[in-house]
Design a protein around this motif. Structure first.
Motif, PDB file in Angstrom:
ATOM      1  N   UNK A  31      41.761  39.273  41.978  1.00  0.00           N
ATOM      2  CA  UNK A  31      42.749  38.257  42.351  1.00  0.00           C
ATOM      3  C   UNK A  31      43.856  38.223  41.311  1.00  0.00           C
ATOM      4  N   UNK A  32      45.017  37.698  41.703  1.00  0.00           N
ATOM      5  CA  UNK A  32      46.125  37.554  40.780  1.00  0.00           C
ATOM      6  C   UNK A  32      45.844  36.477  39.753  1.00  0.00           C
ATOM      7  N   UNK A  33      46.705  36.432  38.715  1.00  0.00           N
ATOM      8  CA  UNK A  33      46.565  35.422  37.678  1.00  0.00           C
ATOM      9  C   UNK A  33      45.508  35.758  36.645  1.00  0.00           C
ATOM     10  N   UNK A  34      44.853  36.921  36.799  1.00  0.00           N
ATOM     11  CA  UNK A  34      43.820  37.373  35.872  1.00  0.00           C
ATOM     12  C   UNK A  34      44.222  38.747  35.366  1.00  0.00           C
ATOM     13  N   UNK A  35      43.865  39.051  34.125  1.00  0.00           N
ATOM     14  CA  UNK A  35      44.239  40.320  33.500  1.00  0.00           C
ATOM     15  C   UNK A  35      43.727  41.514  34.312  1.00  0.00           C
ATOM     16  N   UNK A  36      44.638  42.421  34.664  1.00  0.00           N
ATOM     17  CA  UNK A  36      44.253  43.596  35.461  1.00  0.00           C
ATOM     18  C   UNK A  36      43.341  44.540  34.690  1.00  0.00           C
ATOM     19  N   UNK A  37      43.503  44.587  33.360  1.00  0.00           N
ATOM     20  CA  UNK A  37      42.679  45.502  32.556  1.00  0.00           C
ATOM     21  C   UNK A  37      41.205  45.104  32.651  1.00  0.00           C
ATOM     22  N   UNK A  38      40.939  43.794  32.567  1.00  0.00           N
ATOM     23  CA  UNK A  38      39.553  43.319  32.720  1.00  0.00           C
ATOM     24  C   UNK A  38      38.993  43.728  34.078  1.00  0.00           C
ATOM     25  N   UNK A  39      39.798  43.571  35.123  1.00  0.00           N
ATOM     26  CA  UNK A  39      39.356  43.941  36.469  1.00  0.00           C
ATOM     27  C   UNK A  39      39.127  45.451  36.570  1.00  0.00           C
ATOM     28  N   UNK A  40      39.961  46.235  35.887  1.00  0.00           N
ATOM     29  CA  UNK A  40      39.811  47.696  35.890  1.00  0.00           C
ATOM     30  C   UNK A  40      38.470  48.099  35.274  1.00  0.00           C
ATOM     31  N   UNK A  41      38.080  47.410  34.197  1.00  0.00           N
ATOM     32  CA  UNK A  41      36.794  47.706  33.545  1.00  0.00           C
ATOM     33  C   UNK A  41      35.624  47.405  34.483  1.00  0.00           C
ATOM     34  N   UNK A  42      35.763  46.325  35.264  1.00  0.00           N
ATOM     35  CA  UNK A  42      34.707  45.975  36.231  1.00  0.00           C
ATOM     36  C   UNK A  42      34.643  47.025  37.338  1.00  0.00           C
ATOM     37  N   UNK A  43      35.818  47.490  37.797  1.00  0.00           N
ATOM     38  CA  UNK A  43      35.844  48.524  38.843  1.00  0.00           C
ATOM     39  C   UNK A  43      35.238  49.833  38.343  1.00  0.00           C
ATOM     40  N   UNK A  44      35.377  50.102  37.048  1.00  0.00           N
ATOM     41  CA  UNK A  44      34.815  51.332  36.471  1.00  0.00           C
ATOM     42  C   UNK A  44      33.292  51.343  36.564  1.00  0.00           C
ATOM     43  N   UNK A  45      32.684  50.170  36.700  1.00  0.00           N
ATOM     44  CA  UNK A  45      31.225  50.083  36.842  1.00  0.00           C
ATOM     45  C   UNK A  45      30.774  50.293  38.286  1.00  0.00           C
ATOM     46  N   UNK A  46      31.738  50.599  39.154  1.00  0.00           N
ATOM     47  CA  UNK A  46      31.475  50.942  40.554  1.00  0.00           C
ATOM     48  C   UNK A  46      30.663  49.859  41.288  1.00  0.00           C
ATOM     49  N   UNK A  47      31.271  48.709  41.505  1.00  0.00           N
ATOM     50  CA  UNK A  47      30.573  47.636  42.222  1.00  0.00           C
ATOM     51  C   UNK A  47      30.323  48.005  43.680  1.00  0.00           C
ATOM     52  N   UNK A  48      29.340  47.318  44.273  1.00  0.00           N
ATOM     53  CA  UNK A  48      29.047  47.538  45.694  1.00  0.00           C
ATOM     54  C   UNK A  48      30.010  46.749  46.583  1.00  0.00           C
ATOM     55  N   UNK A  49      30.354  45.525  46.154  1.00  0.00           N
ATOM     56  CA  UNK A  49      31.176  44.625  46.955  1.00  0.00           C
ATOM     57  C   UNK A  49      32.456  44.296  46.194  1.00  0.00           C
ATOM     58  N   UNK A  50      33.597  44.463  46.847  1.00  0.00           N
ATOM     59  CA  UNK A  50      34.886  44.074  46.270  1.00  0.00           C
ATOM     60  C   UNK A  50      35.425  42.904  47.083  1.00  0.00           C
ATOM     61  N   UNK A  51      35.704  41.807  46.399  1.00  0.00           N
ATOM     62  CA  UNK A  51      36.270  40.623  47.060  1.00  0.00           C
ATOM     63  C   UNK A  51      37.609  40.333  46.403  1.00  0.00           C
ATOM     64  N   UNK A  52      38.657  40.142  47.206  1.00  0.00           N
ATOM     65  CA  UNK A  52      39.950  39.914  46.575  1.00  0.00           C
ATOM     66  C   UNK A  52      41.018  39.406  47.511  1.00  0.00           C
ATOM     67  N   UNK A  53      42.162  39.150  46.918  1.00  0.00           N
ATOM     68  CA  UNK A  53      43.356  38.808  47.678  1.00  0.00           C
ATOM     69  C   UNK A  53      44.133  40.100  47.941  1.00  0.00           C
ATOM     70  N   UNK A  54      44.847  40.191  49.062  1.00  0.00           N
ATOM     71  CA  UNK A  54      45.459  41.470  49.448  1.00  0.00           C
ATOM     72  C   UNK A  54      46.416  42.050  48.402  1.00  0.00           C
ATOM     73  N   UNK A  55      47.262  41.212  47.813  1.00  0.00           N
ATOM     74  CA  UNK A  55      48.252  41.722  46.859  1.00  0.00           C
ATOM     75  C   UNK A  55      47.624  42.380  45.656  1.00  0.00           C
ATOM     76  N   UNK A  56      46.644  41.735  45.054  1.00  0.00           N
ATOM     77  CA  UNK A  56      46.011  42.308  43.865  1.00  0.00           C
ATOM     78  C   UNK A  56      45.188  43.541  44.215  1.00  0.00           C
ATOM     79  N   UNK A  57      44.556  43.573  45.387  1.00  0.00           N
ATOM     80  CA  UNK A  57      43.822  44.771  45.786  1.00  0.00           C
ATOM     81  C   UNK A  57      44.768  45.957  45.926  1.00  0.00           C
ATOM     82  N   UNK A  58      45.945  45.730  46.521  1.00  0.00           N
ATOM     83  CA  UNK A  58      46.949  46.803  46.643  1.00  0.00           C
ATOM     84  C   UNK A  58      47.388  47.278  45.265  1.00  0.00           C
ATOM     85  N   UNK A  59      47.568  46.349  44.322  1.00  0.00           N
ATOM     86  CA  UNK A  59      47.945  46.736  42.950  1.00  0.00           C
ATOM     87  C   UNK A  59      46.937  47.716  42.370  1.00  0.00           C
TER      88      UNK A  59
END
Length: 437
Positions: free
Chosen positions: A112-140
């Protein structure tokens, strides 16, 4: 009620596996709700779904349980993506997935927006099973985060789908649909649904089954809906009258603008009431902080814009007040759905000024019922005029000073929210006597 409703008593009978049945029991879900009874068997059969159900009816469980069961059968990273129109709702959905999947090792990422993208990138690097988000930040992230893609996605969910299929999100939704597989399961869920077939077709559903676990645009029977037709200049006095009458209740007050949330929270605080604002103008940490204070009972009045009207599950809300009538009558359904959830009772009171009568009539036409008038004798309400007017004058002065300071310093400091935080800290264990006669 269908035959299936009468026959099915447990999640096990719907086809949910033992591990997830146990997870439901841990969360206190002992019996499936109507939307879950209707949706889960069809989802387990592999159908695409369009689900229409009243707010507070268990929609998240209706799509989360089939997705988690499918994940158990064939585990893989980036298995499902759930889109939400608001950050707070996305966070809440992710919490439900995490809670239901905690014993089976499910990993979730919230984008989601309003949160540091780098932190979110580190979480994505752990290959989660479920991604929940707002459309704009997911596109980013799809555009800029190396190694992240949804090319193997199996499930796409649009929660509050009518809002996501509106023009506001059109570009982002189209970009997401262009980079995910066409061979997938797609679920659309909302309390209200767009009639526009073209918009529904954009979601690329394949022979979807439509489930209506509620009559269109209905509100739950346990919700008492009332109105007050009042002069606009007296609206603040009536609001304070209602809130002091319901001083032991937990209330959400909906306004049309971010500025109004800020001003009303300060007015109520000056009158000794525990109010806190939440709006799109606040930083994300402040928004979550306000919501958490409200959920924890540190304050019992949340002044909010429609950022808080969709999907948020705050079980203790007794009262919803429409300080401003929504110009889009569908938003009324979502607002009043913040109370009387999961079988509990609640009351919704709409303050209707002479300028809002047309919007109010549209709401009555939409829900198909005439509302009762809330009892508020004008002579009693106007006894509050002097104190409320003085509180408003002091609040406006505080806002002018705060805004002037921001301009001089060149940045915003969320000063009003900090003041309210201090106030709530000072008020713990104290009771106001300002309205005692």
């Amino acid at each position: 009620m269908t035959e299936r409703d009468e026959e099915v008593k447990t999640f096990k009978e719907l086809g949910i596996c033992d591990q997830l049945v146990d997870a439901c029991k841990t969360r206190g879900w002992l019996k499936p709700t109507r939307i879950q009874v209707e949706a889960i068997p069809l989802a387990l059969e592999g159908k695409d779904l369009i689900g229409l159900a009243q707010t507070g009816s268990g929609k998240t469980g209706a799509f989360a349980l089939p997705i988690l069961q499918a994940l158990l059968d064939s585990p893989q990273p980036f298995f499902a993506c759930v889109l939400s129109p608001t950050r707070e709702l996305a966070i809440q959905i992710a919490e439900q997935f995490s809670n239901l999947g905690s014993d089976i090792g499910v990993r979730c990422a919230v984008l989601v927006g309003g949160v540091d993208m780098v932190q979110q990138t580190l979480i994505l690097a752990k290959q989660p099973h479920i991604v929940v988000g707002t459309p704009g930040r997911l596109v980013d992230h799809l555009s800029n985060t190396k190694g992240f893609s949804l090319r193997k996605l199996k499930y796409l969910v649009l929660d509050e789908a009518d809002r996501l299929l509106n023009d506001d999100f059109e570009k982002a939704i189209d970009e997401i649909l262009n980079v995910i597989p066409r061979e997938r399961r797609t679920y659309l869920f909302s309390a209200t649904m767009t009639k526009k077939v073209k918009k529904l077709q954009r979601a690329c559903l394949r022979n979807p089954v439509k489930i209506e676990a509620a009559t269109k645009y209905s509100t739950v029977d346990s919700l008492k809906q009332m109105y007050l037709f009042i002069p606009a200049k007296y609206k603040d006095f009536y609001l304070v009258y209602i809130l002091t009458e319901k001083s032991g209740s937990t209330s959400m007050v909906f306004t049309r603008t971010c500025e109004a949330t800020r001003l009303l929270a300060l007015i109520l605080r000056n009158l000794g009431l525990k109010a806190i604002p939440i709006s799109g103008q606040m930083s994300q940490p402040k928004r979550l902080g306000a919501l958490n204070k409200f959920k924890a009972g540190e304050c019992n009045i949340l002044i909010c814009t429609d950022v808080a009207s969709r999907g948020l599950d705050i079980p203790s809300v007794d009262t919803v007040i429409n300080y401003d009538i929504p110009s889009n009558s569908k938003d009324y359904i979502h607002r009043v759905g913040r109370t009387a959830r999961a079988g509990r009772s609640g009351i919704a009171i709409s303050l209707v000024s002479q300028y809002e009568l047309e919007w109010y009539i549209q709401i009555e036409n939409l829900i198909g019922k005439k509302l009762d008038q809330y009892p508020a004798p004008e002579e009693e309400v106007l006894l509050l005029m002097e104190r409320v007017s003085e509180a408003k004058r002091l609040s406006q002065m505080k806002i002018r000073e705060s805004d002037g300071g921001r301009k001089r310093k060149g940045y915003g400091r969320d000063e009003d929210e900090e003041e309210i935080d201090k106030y709530l800290g000072n008020r713990k264990g104290k009771k106001s006597n300002k309205f005692k006669k």
